[in-house]
Design an enzyme around this catalytic site. Structure first.
Site, short mmCIF file in Angstrom:
data_model
loop_
_atom_site.label_atom_id
_atom_site.label_comp_id
_atom_site.label_asym_id
_atom_site.label_seq_id
_atom_site.Cartn_x
_atom_site.Cartn_y
_atom_site.Cartn_z
N CYS A 18 0.91 -1.11 0.00
CA CYS A 18 0.00 -0.13 0.05
C CYS A 18 0.83 1.36 -0.08
CB CYS A 18 -0.92 0.02 1.10
SG CYS A 18 -0.44 0.24 2.82
N CYS A 62 -1.48 0.79 7.17
CA CYS A 62 -2.74 0.20 7.35
C CYS A 62 -3.24 -1.01 6.45
CB CYS A 62 -3.83 1.56 6.93
SG CYS A 62 -3.93 2.83 8.07
N SER A 79 -1.67 -2.58 3.89
CA SER A 79 -0.56 -3.82 3.62
C SER A 79 -0.22 -4.53 4.72
CB SER A 79 0.54 -3.40 2.65
OG SER A 79 1.04 -2.42 3.32
N ASP A 95 -7.97 3.27 1.29
CA ASP A 95 -7.26 3.87 2.20
C ASP A 95 -8.19 4.25 3.40
OD1 ASP A 95 -5.28 4.78 3.93
OD2 ASP A 95 -4.23 5.67 2.47
#
Length: 153
Positions: free
Chosen positions: A8, A13, A15, A125
């Site tokens: 990510c 957050c 990954s 995200d």
């Protein structure tokens, strides 16, 4: 040995959560000796930091053990890992940019390609959102990681 890398943007957050979710599934299946799992971010801003505390709380509420430290994706990762699973289109472009020749692009895939229950164009995200965003991300990760595990094993 199959090597899987989740990617990510900041590696705090999405990954690391994917790494944690997938690791628990792999361990439960008893094939941890056949699959190497890691995560990385396309930017180095959070290097060395643990997963975001809000993500950690949501993962722990679902019975996951939270661990790991953020690191930046490097070109060598593309050669080392068999699958580089990215969370969104920006991550896809950034990962592919590390291999201008395109030789390793076939290893870089959108994580959402493994979703079976949910439908989404990306793993959003949750960093700037509320609690619902973190829960939704974990729902997507559990879905996709389940499919990934079936495919690999």
């Amino acid at each position: 040995m199959t090597r899987v890398l989740f990617v990510c943007m900041g590696n705090i957050c999405r990954s690391p959560a994917a790494e944690i979710v997938f690791r628990k599934m792999v361990d439960a299946a008893g094939i941890e000796d056949r699959i190497e799992i890691d995560s990385a971010g396309t930017i180095g801003y959070h290097m060395g930091n643990p997963p975001d505390s809000r993500m950690a709380t949501h993962l722990e509420c679902r019975g996951y053990q939270v661990a790991g430290r953020a690191r930046k994706l490097v070109k060598e990762d593309l050669a080392t890992f068999d699958l580089v699973l990215v969370m969104d289109e920006e991550n896809l472009a950034d990962a592919k940019a590390l291999d201008p020749s395109g030789e390793l692009h076939s290893k870089i895939r959108p994580f959402v390609g493994y979703l079976k229950i949910h439908s989404s164009s990306c793993v959003p995200d949750p960093y700037y959102g509320g609690d619902d965003g973190f829960a939704h991300v974990i729902d997507l990760l559990e879905d996709g990681c389940s499919t990934l595990l079936k495919e690999i094993s």
